[in-house]
Every structure is written in structure tokens, then in C-alpha cells.
Design an enzyme around this catalytic site. Structure first.
Site, short mmCIF file in Angstrom:
data_model
loop_
_atom_site.label_atom_id
_atom_site.label_comp_id
_atom_site.label_asym_id
_atom_site.label_seq_id
_atom_site.Cartn_x
_atom_site.Cartn_y
_atom_site.Cartn_z
N HIS A 1 0.88 -1.17 0.00
CA HIS A 1 0.00 0.00 0.00
C HIS A 1 0.91 1.22 0.00
O HIS A 1 1.73 1.39 0.91
CB HIS A 1 -0.91 -0.02 1.22
CG HIS A 1 -1.43 1.34 1.62
ND1 HIS A 1 -2.04 2.19 0.74
CD2 HIS A 1 -1.40 2.00 2.82
CE1 HIS A 1 -2.38 3.31 1.37
NE2 HIS A 1 -1.99 3.22 2.62
N TYR B 1 -6.68 8.37 -0.27
CA TYR B 1 -7.08 9.17 0.89
C TYR B 1 -6.01 10.24 1.12
O TYR B 1 -4.85 10.11 0.72
CB TYR B 1 -7.26 8.32 2.14
CG TYR B 1 -6.01 7.62 2.64
CD1 TYR B 1 -5.08 8.27 3.44
CD2 TYR B 1 -5.76 6.29 2.31
CE1 TYR B 1 -3.94 7.63 3.90
CE2 TYR B 1 -4.63 5.63 2.75
CZ TYR B 1 -3.71 6.31 3.55
OH TYR B 1 -2.58 5.68 4.00
N VAL C 1 -5.52 -8.21 10.80
CA VAL C 1 -6.36 -7.33 11.61
C VAL C 1 -5.88 -5.88 11.44
O VAL C 1 -4.70 -5.58 11.65
CB VAL C 1 -6.30 -7.73 13.10
CG1 VAL C 1 -7.11 -6.76 13.95
CG2 VAL C 1 -6.78 -9.16 13.28
N TYR D 1 -33.26 -31.47 13.02
CA TYR D 1 -32.66 -30.15 12.82
C TYR D 1 -32.31 -29.61 14.20
O TYR D 1 -33.13 -29.66 15.13
CB TYR D 1 -33.61 -29.19 12.12
CG TYR D 1 -33.17 -27.75 12.26
CD1 TYR D 1 -32.15 -27.25 11.46
CD2 TYR D 1 -33.74 -26.90 13.21
CE1 TYR D 1 -31.71 -25.94 11.60
CE2 TYR D 1 -33.32 -25.59 13.35
CZ TYR D 1 -32.30 -25.11 12.55
OH TYR D 1 -31.87 -23.82 12.70
N ASP E 1 -26.03 -24.19 12.94
CA ASP E 1 -27.28 -24.94 12.89
C ASP E 1 -27.13 -25.95 11.76
O ASP E 1 -26.56 -25.64 10.72
CB ASP E 1 -28.50 -24.04 12.72
CG ASP E 1 -28.66 -23.50 11.31
OD1 ASP E 1 -27.64 -23.14 10.70
OD2 ASP E 1 -29.81 -23.43 10.82
N LEU F 1 -31.98 -35.99 -1.79
CA LEU F 1 -31.51 -37.29 -2.24
C LEU F 1 -29.99 -37.30 -2.16
O LEU F 1 -29.30 -36.60 -2.91
CB LEU F 1 -31.96 -37.56 -3.68
CG LEU F 1 -33.47 -37.42 -3.95
CD1 LEU F 1 -33.77 -37.67 -5.42
CD2 LEU F 1 -34.27 -38.36 -3.06
#
Length: 654
Positions: A99, A130, A232, A410, A423, A526
Site C-alpha cells: 500500500h 485518501y 487485523v 434439525y 445450525d 436425495l
């Protein structure tokens, strides 16, 4: 905006809470406060030469000044993180990228302000640049240049290159900044052109880029006890530090770690070739404006369904998930646009119509009216067996897993805090034989979590069958009419109830049939051996032509179909910040067996929801409410917050 030539601006917005942080001083303060609290010991000028791993777990760190016995290592080494992880045989999928930044000054007009920052940082999004004040100087940063990627091993020590100012900088490449400097002079003529200020510094600084632009946080899938806190940005550092600390000490965090989990990447996405391809494509997006549905285009196809040749022949538009090519919609469905013309809403705004097609809604309506085949080859499928399989799964699942053989369950999986970790669907195939089915995008996280908690006594075997077994969905009011003639099994409601599974032969192909639905229609998943999937698809497709069968994409299965029925999606409606009570997924009863998050789940049931997930239905056949991202819609007519993920017009699919 002082000093800026406002005649060049069309529009913009001001973020008054934005801030400029000195990253070096911020890091010093974090370290000093931790040392003062007795929570940190710093050993400077010490080289890590190796990380010993035994039985898949970290055991010690080797340095040029001795060994450190430990079962927990957190790698927060920035652009060097992959090199450190490799010492333990793990991959941290990032690449250092350049950068560019130019620091000019002193500038008299800025010096006269006598302030370090007297006006807001200006983000020139069109030009990927910027400009920001730093006392009497102006810093000009650019993301508009060509991608300049490096390997961590290429980064020299300080002084290894002429003009190198810091360990994470390379000499400035003037030719990559010529156009950008011209843009800056045009935007800030009074500061940069009359007279032109002297240069104080010009660098090719290094930052970390990942295959999807996100952070890499959590325990690595390859080595237990080896954690990552990499890729980060300084603006996220404090939050990530808190999140990691909570994950390490409590097993969950109040900050949702789902999107930054390092385990989200399939092994094929952790290779150097893939990481560099995506980093090169993603570099312009760091400062650019990306569409929420925008697809990555580099290094594709990576993973293809056994049905890829069939879906390609039907002119599928493939979107990607966890490296899988998934049909989003089909150009072969174009005749449906005329059939359902009076029910399809028009998207008149160009931005809203990007990465979308009216064919999604047409396929949705055709499925609701007749029957559709869906390629679900991206499903992650794990087979769990052994004498300890039942208590192992029971320990994580909210729903009861000790059900009769042939039942489909489920269930959410929770964090210790009672919020959503995942889930998924679990099929009991035998007394000690279970199949776990989860979404392709969640497969890496779920597999790493389950593998990381296998008992050490070998009583549970876990096999990743995702590449060996694929899935075809058949749903719609005519699904039984299509499938029944192809099998000797009785597919009636009485003989084959919802939420059950059985082995069958369809069109001469052995399959496992699950009577469940994510789109709210009659039909089955299936599951079939990968090498037999094209044969099964062909038999179903041929038999379906007399019933008006169509191929429907994930735009229906994963979006309009599920939303119309109010079904939830991990990472969208279900996150680590909400629990089953708030998501309206609390079961009527709580099972006796203990499970992760049970105490918090019971407390939430007793306390009641602080927020409630609901679906908004808009009156009128073409009414739409445009919303992007995962931001909630707040109900002002209730003391509680109504979280909504779906905006559905009455009588329309989306």
C-alpha cells in the site's frame, strides 16, 4: 472540507465519529498497560525457530534463547504470520501486499492550524485514495496502483533494502504513484501545488490480504492450541483482542466471530496460489465500493459439483461458496419470465439489479407451482460413528439426538453463552451411525469444531464425506408424482413421514432419501454417491419433463424460497450475538441430557427475548423494501426490537 477544491465533488458524507490512530503508539500503550497489570511478559530480540507439535497439539515453542513449554500459542505476527504458522505445519492464508503512501510537508497552511488533525480524513473512493493531515504534513495514500504482492520470506530485515524505513516497508516505486499524485494535486491545489511541498517520506508499506478480505481469527484447523489473530487492521485491533481473549478464556465472545473464523477456508483455499490470486483481485476492493452480492472471479472454478456438466449445459450462472461452484439461476429458465410476467417485480435501479436476475423469482414461482431440481453438491456431509457417537453429538446439539433410527433432526449448536455457533441437520442412520449435514459455507467451521472435540479414546470416528456424497433436492407440489414412478418405495405421507430418512433405489440408483425441506414444499433431499449423481439427475430430469420440472438455483433455495417460509440462515439471521429464543427456534421442551450452552439457554427461556426475529410482509403484489447487509429493522411500536432479515411482498417471492 477546507483546502479541498469542492467544485470537483458530486457528493459525499461525513462520519463525525471517525478517528485517526497512531498504530505504533497504540501498540505501545496496549503493551505497557498489560505489562503493568502483570499480564504480559515481553522478551525482545528473540527469534522463534520452531513450534513442536505432538498428537496434533502444540507442545512447546523453540527460540534462539531456549524453549517455552506451552499448549497454547497465539500468532499475531502480521505479515509474517504464515511463516510462523508453517513452523507448526499450519496455514494462515494471507499474503503481504503493498500500500503506497507519500508524506509531504511542512505545509504552511497546515502548520498554522497548530493541530495534529484539524480537518477530517478525506476518502477519495472513486480514485481509491485518501488524504489526511499529520501536523504540518499531508499524507497521501493510494490503493489505485497495481497489486504488488510478496511472500513473508521475501521481507528483509530493517536495512536490507536502501531506503527501507521499517520492517514492513519496501522502497517506493515512483511509477506506481504518478497518476495518484496528480489526482491529489487536483483535489488539494492550495496545499500541494503553490509551492509544491518537500517530501518527508515515500514508502511501499505492507499490509495483510486474505482470500476474502476478512480477518483470520481463531484456532487453526490443522493444529490444536495454535491460534491466529492475523490480518487485523488497527481500527479493529482492540475489538479483536477482546474477542480472542474471551474465546480463549470463556469459549465464546460477545463479538460474533463467525465472519473472521480462520476455519472458514477449505484447504484448497489456503494454498499460496489461491491466496495470491484472490489478493490480487481483492486489492482494488480494499478501498473500492463493492456490491454486497459481488462475486470473486479469480481462480475459478475451484470445486465443482458432480453435476457441474449438467448445470452448465442448462446455462447456469454459478456463484461461489467455500470454493464450490453453485448454480444461482439458469438462463434455460428464460421462458418462465413470460409465464409469470404478471407476478415478477421489476428492479429499476441499476445497483439493485446487479448480481441478480428475475429468473430467480421465476424459478421460485415454477417450483411453487410444479416441481424443481436443485443441485446441492456444496453441502458439507460428515459421517459420525462409533460407540461414543451418540453422547458426542448429544453433548453439542440443542435438540435430542437419541431418536429412532431413520429420524432426521434439525438442531442448533450453541456457544457456552447460549448463542448460535451453528445450525445443522443430523440423521440417525443406525444405533451408532449418524450423518451430519451443514451448509457449504459453514462446512469448514463445523468440521474444525467437531474434529477439535473428538474424544481422545477413539470411541468416535468422524469422516468428511463431502466429496464422496452429493445431494439433489426435489421439491414442489408435483415432487411425489415425479419420483414415485422411479422407485418401489411407498412415498405416501403415511408411509414416508416428514422428518424421516430411508435408503431407496431411484431410477436404478441407490440413494438415501431425507424428507425435509428448506423451501417449504413437498419433496426430498436425495443423497447419492458422487459418481452416480449425473445418472440420478438424468433420470429425474427425464421423468420430470412430463410434470413441468425445472432446475432451480441457490437464489431460490438459499434466498427467496427459505425467506418466504421464514427459515433461518447461519451467518445471516443466526449469529453469535443472538440465541434460539430470540430467533424463535426454542424447542417446546428442553432435553434432559446436558449440552454446551444449556445453562444460558435455560436462562434465556426464563428471561424471555431481548429481541425477536420476525419476517416483514409488504402488502401489494409489487411492493418492495430495499435493504442491504445484516442491519436490523427496529420496530418502534413495541418495547422490544424486532430483528428482520426478510422483506416479502404479499404474493411475491422477494
Amino acid at each position: 472540507m477546507p483546502y479541498c477544491d469542492s467544485s470537483l465533488l458530486v457528493g459525499g458524507f461525513h462520519t463525525p465519529t471517525g478517528a485517526i490512530v497512531d498504530p505504533l503508539r497504540a501498540g505501545e500503550l496496549f503493551r505497557e498497560r498489560a505489562e503493568a497489570a502483570g499480564a504480559l511478559t515481553t522478551v525482545a530480540e528473540t527469534e522463534v525457530t520452531g513450534i513442536d507439535v505432538a498428537s496434533g497439539r502444540v507442545r512447546r515453542v523453540l527460540t534462539d534463547r531456549g524453549e517455552i513449554e506451552t499448549e497454547l500459542v497465539l500468532i499475531a505476527c502480521g505479515v509474517w504470520s504464515p511463516q510462523v504458522a508453517a513452523l507448526a505445519g499450519a496455514a494462515i492464508p494471507l499474503t503481504p501486499a503493498v500500500h503506497q503512501m507519500l508524506d509531504v510537508g511542512p505545509i504552511p497552511a497546515l502548520a498554522e492550524t497548530e493541530e495534529w488533525v484539524s480537518f477530517p480524513l478525506l476518502r477519495d473512493m472513486d480514485n481509491l485514495m485518501y488524504e489526511r493531515q499529520r501536523g504540518a504534513d499531508l499524507e497521501i495514500g493510494s490503493y489505485a496502483h497495481r497489486p504488488l504482492l510478496h511472500d513473508p520470506s521475501e521481507i528483509p530485515p530493517v536495512g536490507g533494502h536502501p531506503g527501507q524505513a521499517s520492517p514492513t516497508s519496501f522502497p517506493f516505486t515512483e511509477e506506481d504513484f504518478t497518476a495518484q499524485l496528480a489526482h491529489a494535486r487536483e483535489l488539494f491545489p492550495s496545499l500541494l501545488t503553490d509551492p509544491e511541498p518537500p517530501r518527508k517520506a515515500a514508502i511501499n508499506g505492507l499490509l495483510s490480504l486474505t482470500p476474502d478480505g476478512g480477518a483470520l481469527v481463531g484456532e487453526t484447523p490443522e493444529v490444536a492450541g495454535l491460534w491466529s489473530a492475523a490480518a487485523v487492521w488497527i481500527k479493529e485491533a482492540a475489538g479483536v483482542g477482546r474477542m480472542v481473549a474471551e474465546l480463549l478464556t470463556e469459549g465464546s465472545s460477545e463479538i460474533d466471530a463467525h465472519g473472521s473464523d480462520i476455519a472458514r477456508f477449505h484447504p484448497s483455499q489456503r494454498t499460496r496460489e489461491h491466496v495470491r490470486a484472490r489478493a490480487a483481485e481483492g486489492f482494488p476492493k480494499v478501498y473500492g465500493i463493492s456490491h454486497p452480492r459481488e462475486q470473486w472471479l479469480s481462480d475459478r472454478p475451484l470445486r465443482t459439483s458432480p453435476l457441474h456438466s449438467r448445470t452448465t449445459a442448462l446455462e447456469a450462472e454459478h456463484y461461489e461458496a467455500a470454493g464450490w461452484e453453485r448454480p444461482q439461476w439458469y438462463a434455460s429458465s428464460t421462458p418462465l419470465l413470460e409465464e409469470f410476467a404478471d407476478r415478477l417485480a421489476e428492479r429499476t435501479h441499476e445497483w439493485d439489479s446487479r448480481w441478480w436476475s428475475p429468473l430467480i423469482e421465476a424459478e421460485h414461482l415454477a417450483m411453487r407451482k410444479r416441481v424443481a431440481l436443485v443441485d446441492l453438491g456444496a453441502f458439507a456431509i460428515f459421517d459420525v460413528s462409533g460407540p461414543g457417537a451418540l453422547p458426542f453429538l448429544e453433548h453439542f446439539a440443542v435438540a435430542r439426538i437419541d431418536v429412532p433410527v431413520g429420524r432426521v433432526v434439525y438442531t442448533p449448536l450453541l456457544t457456552p453463552a447460549g448463542t448460535f455457533r451453528s445450525d445443522l441437520t443430523i440423521v440417525r442412520r443406525g444405533e451408532a451411525d449418524f450423518r451430519v449435514i451443514t451448509g457449504g459455507a459453514e462446512g469448514g467451521r463445523d468440521l474444525a469444531w467437531l474434529r477439535g472435540h473428538l474424544p481422545a479414546d477413539g470411541s468416535v470416528q468422524l469422516t468428511d464425506s463431502s466429496s464422496a456424497v452429493t445431494t439433489i433436492g426435489v421439491w414442489g407440489p408435483r415432487a411425489r408424482d415425479l419420483v414415485q414412478p422411479l422407485t418401489t418405495e411407498d412415498l405416501s405421507d403415511a408411509a414416508f413421514a416428514f422428518g424421516t430418512a430411508r435408503n431407496a433405489v431411484i431410477g436404478g440408483v441407490p440413494v438415501s432419501m431425507l424428507r425435509i425441506s428448506y423451501v417449504g414444499e413437498l419433496g426430498w433431499e436425495l443423497h447419492v454417491a458422487a459418481e452416480l449423481a449425473p445418472r440420478l439427475w438424468d433420470r429425474l430430469w427425464e421423468a420430470g419433463q412430463g410434470h413441468g420440472a425445472i432446475a432451480a438455483g441457490i437464489g431460490v433455495y438459499g434466498t427467496t424460497g427459505r425467506l418466504e417460509k421464514g427459515y433461518r440462515l447461519m451467518g445471516a439471521e443466526l449469529t453469535g450475538e443472538y440465541d434460539p429464543v430470540e430467533a424463535d427456534l426454542a424447542l417446546p421442551k428442553v432435553k434432559r441430557a446436558d449440552f454446551v450452552g444449556k445453562a444460558a439457554y435455560l436462562a434465556s427461556r426464563e428471561r424471555g427475548p431481548a429481541a425477536m426475529l420476525c419476517t416483514l410482509a409488504l402488502a401489494g403484489p409489487r411492493r418492495t423494501l430495499r435493504r442491504r447487509g445484516a442491519r436490523p429493522v427496529v420496530s418502534r411500536c413495541s418495547p422490544r426490537t424486532a430483528r428482520s432479515s426478510s422483506m416479502l411482498a404479499a404474493g411475491a417471492p422477494s
